[in-house]
Write an enzyme that holds these catalytic residues in place. Structure first.
Site, PDB file in Angstrom:
ATOM      1  N   LYS A  67     -15.090 -16.418-109.094  1.00  0.00           N
ATOM      2  CA  LYS A  67     -14.813 -16.013-107.711  1.00  0.00           C
ATOM      3  C   LYS A  67     -14.124 -17.085-106.878  1.00  0.00           C
ATOM      4  CE  LYS A  67     -15.724 -12.685-105.802  1.00  0.00           C
ATOM      5  NZ  LYS A  67     -16.978 -12.154-105.268  1.00  0.00           N
TER       6      LYS A  67
ATOM      7  N   HIS B  22      -1.688   4.554 -92.767  1.00  0.00           N
ATOM      8  CA  HIS B  22      -2.919   5.070 -93.400  1.00  0.00           C
ATOM      9  C   HIS B  22      -3.287   4.255 -94.644  1.00  0.00           C
ATOM     10  CE1 HIS B  22      -2.118   8.708 -90.928  1.00  0.00           C
ATOM     11  NE2 HIS B  22      -0.861   8.452 -91.278  1.00  0.00           N
TER      12      HIS B  22
ATOM     13  N   GLU C  89     -12.595 -13.880 -93.591  1.00  0.00           N
ATOM     14  CA  GLU C  89     -13.810 -13.063 -93.448  1.00  0.00           C
ATOM     15  C   GLU C  89     -14.640 -13.510 -92.249  1.00  0.00           C
ATOM     16  OE1 GLU C  89     -15.757 -11.851 -97.442  1.00  0.00           O
ATOM     17  OE2 GLU C  89     -14.717 -13.741 -97.796  1.00  0.00           O
TER      18      GLU C  89
ATOM     19  N   SER D 250     -18.410 -18.688-105.622  1.00  0.00           N
ATOM     20  CA  SER D 250     -19.699 -18.002-105.689  1.00  0.00           C
ATOM     21  C   SER D 250     -20.650 -18.855-106.513  1.00  0.00           C
ATOM     22  CB  SER D 250     -19.521 -16.641-106.359  1.00  0.00           C
ATOM     23  OG  SER D 250     -20.749 -16.197-106.881  1.00  0.00           O
TER      24      SER D 250
END
Ligand code: ARG
Length: 461
Positions: free
Chosen positions: A288, A161, A295, A282
């Site tokens: 970043k 979980h 991804e 970024s």
């Protein structure tokens, strides 16, 4: 009525030219030209077989083979003028062959149809692609095993979980990914068996009246055998669907793996670093460093699921035998092939570069009462019933939450408030090392087991 496109190989029975838009709409050459090498290999084998059975002379076969080889070279050099009017890769190459060698070129299509030709080409092409994909999957497996071996002792929290559950070793976690990829490879290998059957000889749908030798053609092309039924041969696309299904499952695995890498590279987890070469920045936030590769792989899984669904839907309403619908099999199949290959390659490159942050992983395992089950098991060994032990440990955890302290950080007196069965020896089981070492059976997380699992796994790669 004038025919202004007499160049069409099937133009005989037509009295007007194809509508320009229909010509483009029905053409597949824009995407099936990638089959050219396999189309030419299939044609060369077909010509050799026709010579063997006496349909072509040796001179005709020679001219055909030489002509096709020159066409292959033309295409490789980028000198080939693909024509939409000639519809697909098959007719483009055949028309060019006749340009080059004349009448012998017109004999190549004897005893054959584009229906069995395209089925052959796609199978040959897919066979090569499965082999290329398998090599990348194997590389990924080896990378996972190397990393698992190196990290056999590295402690991290195991989750259920997404809540800290029990300590595991990072090596053990990596071996879970290895198992998934191993099953993927087995699925592609199984799919390949059915891909590698020769449909050529089915001709348009019913077979051909020439005395063909299908087994000979199969042998020349490295097929394991010939397909049994001509109607099925030209219309079956199960092999493409099976590939997409196996690819969809592979992408599911890589997508799950990606999700973990994305989480682990976040400041909140901070379990691993990925080298800069696998990340981008970024344009607005200077701090970043984004895990783009995982991804994108996670995102690309959706395309492959779509490819599978497209092929299933393509086939479900088709009566026997070949229908033009089948031309629509190529783009989804090619997309699934390209995506599965690229994602696997990216992972095979990236996995060896994963940099574990061992201290952070260990600290995270210490935070979530990960050894609570070990305390319950300890009490059971002291004679307490498991349900009662569960209750005792639950209370100890509640105390720990209030105090902001893990079980291992409590004193013996504090622990004994919950059960008089707890003794000085409890601290051995409350450590992360003790917890993982105790799970010492095949499939367990103990470092010793991870090392043995790696040895067995290497023999399976
Ligand atoms: N381009 C076609 C395809 O991809 C080749 C077979 C066409 N056969 C036919 N009878 N129209 O399926």
């Amino acid at each position: 009525m004038s025919k202004d496109d007499a160049g069409k190989l099937w133009g005989g029975r037509f009295s007007e030219a194809t509508d320009r838009f229909v010509e483009e709409f029905t053409a597949s050459v824009g995407f099936d030209q990638r089959l050219y090498r396999h189309d030419i290999a299939g044609s060369i084998a077909h010509a050799r077989m026709l010579e063997k059975v006496g349909v072509l002379s040796a001179a005709e076969r020679e001219a055909i083979v030489a002509g096709l080889q020159e066409i292959a070279a033309e295409i490789e050099r980028g000198d080939f003028a693909w024509s939409v009017a000639l519809e697909d890769v098959h007719m483009n190459i055949e028309a060019r062959l006749t340009d080059r060698i004349g009448i012998a070129g017109k004999k190549l299509h004897t005893g054959r149809s584009r229906n069995d030709q395209v089925a052959t080409d796609v199978r040959l092409y897919l066979r090569d692609e499965i082999d290329a994909l398998d090599a990348e999957l194997k590389r990924l497996q080896s990378a996972l095993l190397d990393l698992a071996e190196r990290e056999a002792d590295t402690l991290m929290p195991g989750f259920t979980h997404l809540q800290v559950a029990q300590p595991v070793t990072f090596g053990h976690h990596l071996l879970a990914w290895f198992e998934m990829i191993t099953r993927d490879r087995a699925r592609f290998a199984d799919c390949r068996k059915r891909v590698n059957m020769l449909p050529l000889g089915a001709a348009a749908l019913a077979g051909t009246s020439y005395p063909i030798d299908r087994a000979y053609t199969a042998q020349l092309l490295g097929f394991d055998g010939v397909t049994e039924n001509s109607l099925d041969s030209v219309s079956d696309r199960d092999f493409a669907i099976e590939f997409c299904a196996a690819a969809a499952l592979l992408l599911t695995h890589l997508s799950r793996f990606s999700e973990e890498l994305v989480l682990w590279t976040s400041a909140q987890f901070d379990f691993i670093a990925l080298p800069d070469r696998f990340c981008t920045g970024s344009s607005i936030m200077p701090q970043k460093k984004n895990p783009d590769v995982p991804e994108l792989v996670r995102g690309k899984s959706g395309r492959v699921f779509g490819d599978l669904l497209a092929l299933l839907t393509l086939m479900k309403g088709q009566p026997l035998a070949y229908n033009k619908d089948n031309q629509e099999d190529k783009e989804p199949l090619f997309d699934a092939i390209d995506t599965a290959y690229a994602c696997t390659r990216a992972y095979a490159d990236m996995v060896p570069a994963i940099e574990p942050k061992r201290e952070n992983m260990r600290a995270a395992a210490l935070k979530g009462f990960a050894t609570a089950t070990d305390l319950a098991d300890y009490l059971v060994r002291k004679g307490v019933a498991f349900r009662d032990a569960h209750e005792v440990v639950g209370k100890a955890v509640r105390f720990g939450v209030e105090q902001g302290r893990d079980l291992a950080a409590m004193s013996l007196e504090e622990l004994r408030q919950f059960s008089a069965d707890i003794g000085e020896d409890v601290f051995a089981v409350l450590t992360l090392e003790g917890s993982v070492a105790a799970r010492d059976h095949v499939g367990g997380t103990a470092p010793r087991q991870v090392r043995e699992a790696v040895v067995r796994a290497r023999a399976r790669v």
